[in-house]
Design a protein around this motif. Structure first.
Motif, PDB file in Angstrom:
ATOM      1  N   SER A  67       0.821  -1.205   0.000  1.00  0.00           N
ATOM      2  CA  SER A  67       0.000   0.000   0.000  1.00  0.00           C
ATOM      3  C   SER A  67       0.860   1.262   0.000  1.00  0.00           C
ATOM      4  O   SER A  67       2.045   1.242   0.361  1.00  0.00           O
ATOM      5  N   ALA A  68       0.269   2.391  -0.402  1.00  0.00           N
ATOM      6  CA  ALA A  68       1.001   3.646  -0.542  1.00  0.00           C
ATOM      7  C   ALA A  68       1.640   4.098   0.767  1.00  0.00           C
ATOM      8  O   ALA A  68       2.713   4.708   0.763  1.00  0.00           O
ATOM      9  N   ASP A  69       0.994   3.795   1.908  1.00  0.00           N
ATOM     10  CA  ASP A  69       1.565   4.206   3.196  1.00  0.00           C
ATOM     11  C   ASP A  69       2.591   3.214   3.723  1.00  0.00           C
ATOM     12  O   ASP A  69       3.181   3.422   4.787  1.00  0.00           O
ATOM     13  N   GLY A  70       2.817   2.136   2.991  1.00  0.00           N
ATOM     14  CA  GLY A  70       3.827   1.161   3.375  1.00  0.00           C
ATOM     15  C   GLY A  70       3.463   0.294   4.566  1.00  0.00           C
ATOM     16  O   GLY A  70       4.313  -0.408   5.118  1.00  0.00           O
ATOM     17  N   ASP A 114     -10.737 -19.154  -7.600  1.00  0.00           N
ATOM     18  CA  ASP A 114      -9.512 -18.362  -7.482  1.00  0.00           C
ATOM     19  C   ASP A 114      -9.798 -16.865  -7.378  1.00  0.00           C
ATOM     20  O   ASP A 114     -10.617 -16.334  -8.143  1.00  0.00           O
ATOM     21  N   GLU A 115      -9.086 -16.205  -6.454  1.00  0.00           N
ATOM     22  CA  GLU A 115      -9.034 -14.745  -6.379  1.00  0.00           C
ATOM     23  C   GLU A 115      -7.581 -14.321  -6.574  1.00  0.00           C
ATOM     24  O   GLU A 115      -6.668 -15.009  -6.103  1.00  0.00           O
ATOM     25  N   ASP A 116      -7.364 -13.195  -7.243  1.00  0.00           N
ATOM     26  CA  ASP A 116      -5.986 -12.787  -7.562  1.00  0.00           C
ATOM     27  C   ASP A 116      -5.951 -11.302  -7.907  1.00  0.00           C
ATOM     28  O   ASP A 116      -6.991 -10.641  -7.959  1.00  0.00           O
ATOM     29  N   TYR A 117      -4.752 -10.764  -8.152  1.00  0.00           N
ATOM     30  CA  TYR A 117      -4.498  -9.404  -8.618  1.00  0.00           C
ATOM     31  C   TYR A 117      -5.113  -8.322  -7.723  1.00  0.00           C
ATOM     32  O   TYR A 117      -5.847  -7.454  -8.197  1.00  0.00           O
ATOM     33  N   PRO A 118      -4.815  -8.335  -6.423  1.00  0.00           N
ATOM     34  CA  PRO A 118      -5.357  -7.294  -5.541  1.00  0.00           C
ATOM     35  C   PRO A 118      -4.662  -5.951  -5.754  1.00  0.00           C
ATOM     36  O   PRO A 118      -3.450  -5.888  -5.986  1.00  0.00           O
ATOM     37  N   TYR A 119      -5.446  -4.884  -5.674  1.00  0.00           N
ATOM     38  CA  TYR A 119      -4.911  -3.520  -5.786  1.00  0.00           C
ATOM     39  C   TYR A 119      -5.724  -2.609  -4.872  1.00  0.00           C
ATOM     40  O   TYR A 119      -6.943  -2.481  -5.040  1.00  0.00           O
ATOM     41  N   LEU A 120      -5.068  -1.982  -3.894  1.00  0.00           N
ATOM     42  CA  LEU A 120      -5.740  -1.064  -2.976  1.00  0.00           C
ATOM     43  C   LEU A 120      -5.651   0.345  -3.535  1.00  0.00           C
ATOM     44  O   LEU A 120      -4.552   0.862  -3.789  1.00  0.00           O
ATOM     45  N   ASP A 121      -6.799   0.980  -3.713  1.00  0.00           N
ATOM     46  CA  ASP A 121      -6.847   2.330  -4.278  1.00  0.00           C
ATOM     47  C   ASP A 121      -6.197   3.340  -3.326  1.00  0.00           C
ATOM     48  O   ASP A 121      -5.965   3.054  -2.151  1.00  0.00           O
ATOM     49  N   ALA A 122      -5.927   4.528  -3.845  1.00  0.00           N
ATOM     50  CA  ALA A 122      -5.267   5.575  -3.060  1.00  0.00           C
ATOM     51  C   ALA A 122      -6.091   6.008  -1.856  1.00  0.00           C
ATOM     52  O   ALA A 122      -5.536   6.583  -0.902  1.00  0.00           O
TER      53      ALA A 122
END
Length: 218
Positions: A67-70, A114-122
């Motif tokens: 994530s952006a905040d690390g 299957d679940e995959d490719y997670p991306y947390l928005d800004a």
């Protein structure tokens, strides 16, 4: 049969998009075709300490999202039982600066598929991911879910809709700050490749133009 039923339902409210650009790449090289905004997190090779023996055997290019905040990592794993499919896991940074133990996100995000490719928005609370479960219309469909900090729960995942999703694999949805988005799809590609699209989602009231008047031939 189930995916066909899902597709018929999803097609009732088709999502209209404008394709700004597209690029066909190898399935294992899609991330290099994305433009990563400065507000986004980072994609890193999944740490071996998070992977099970099954992951090391079956996942060819393991990637985790920081994530952006690390402070948070999202990644996918088969766990110790292949029968449960691939699930999304989360790892939180500890007060000492290290990393805690991986935790399966569980329902309603993960399914037996299957679940995959997670991306947390800004915004730090909207998670985009791909799934072969839920109400997928075939292969991987892209979904989004929102985290409620008050209840510590994720909302029921919402399919991104027909027009974006297709009966083929549609993966790794990434919104951009300018109102556009990126994702990859196998719907128009040769075997072993994916098309990475940059799109603009068009509001339904902008999809129709009415022209009236008199036509006069000169």
């Amino acid at each position: 049969i189930e995916t066909c039923i899902n597709a018929k339902e999803l097609l009732k409210t088709r999502t209209n998009i404008i394709v700004k650009s597209s690029k066909e790449v190898s399935r294992n090289a899609i991330y290099g075709a994305y433009d990563f905004p400065s507000s986004a997190g980072k994609l890193l090779a999944t740490s071996a300490s998070f992977m099970t023996a099954l992951d090391k055997k079956k996942i060819l290019t393991p990637v985790m999202f920081l994530s952006a905040d690390g402070q948070t990592i999202y990644y996918t794993s088969y766990g110790k039982n292949e029968d449960n499919g691939k699930d999304i896991y989360v790892v939180q940074r500890t007060a000492s600066g290290g990393w805690g133990l991986p935790k399966n996100l569980g329902a309603p995000v993960n399914t037996k598929q299957d679940e995959d490719y997670p991306y947390l928005d800004a915004d730090g609370k909207t998670l985009y991911f791909s799934s072969k479960g839920h109400n997928s219309m075939g292969g991987y469909d892209m979904f989004k879910t929102t985290y409620n900090a008050a209840t510590a729960d994720w909302s029921e995942p919402v399919n991104m809709g027909a027009g974006i999703n297709s009966p083929d694999d549609d993966i790794f949805y990434m919104p951009l700050s300018d109102g556009e988005a990126q994702f990859a799809s196998a719907k128009e590609t040769a075997k072993g490749t994916l098309m990475v699209y940059r799109i603009e989602v068009v509001a339904s009231n902008k999809a129709i133009a009415v022209v009236h008047g008199k036509y006069k031939s000169l």
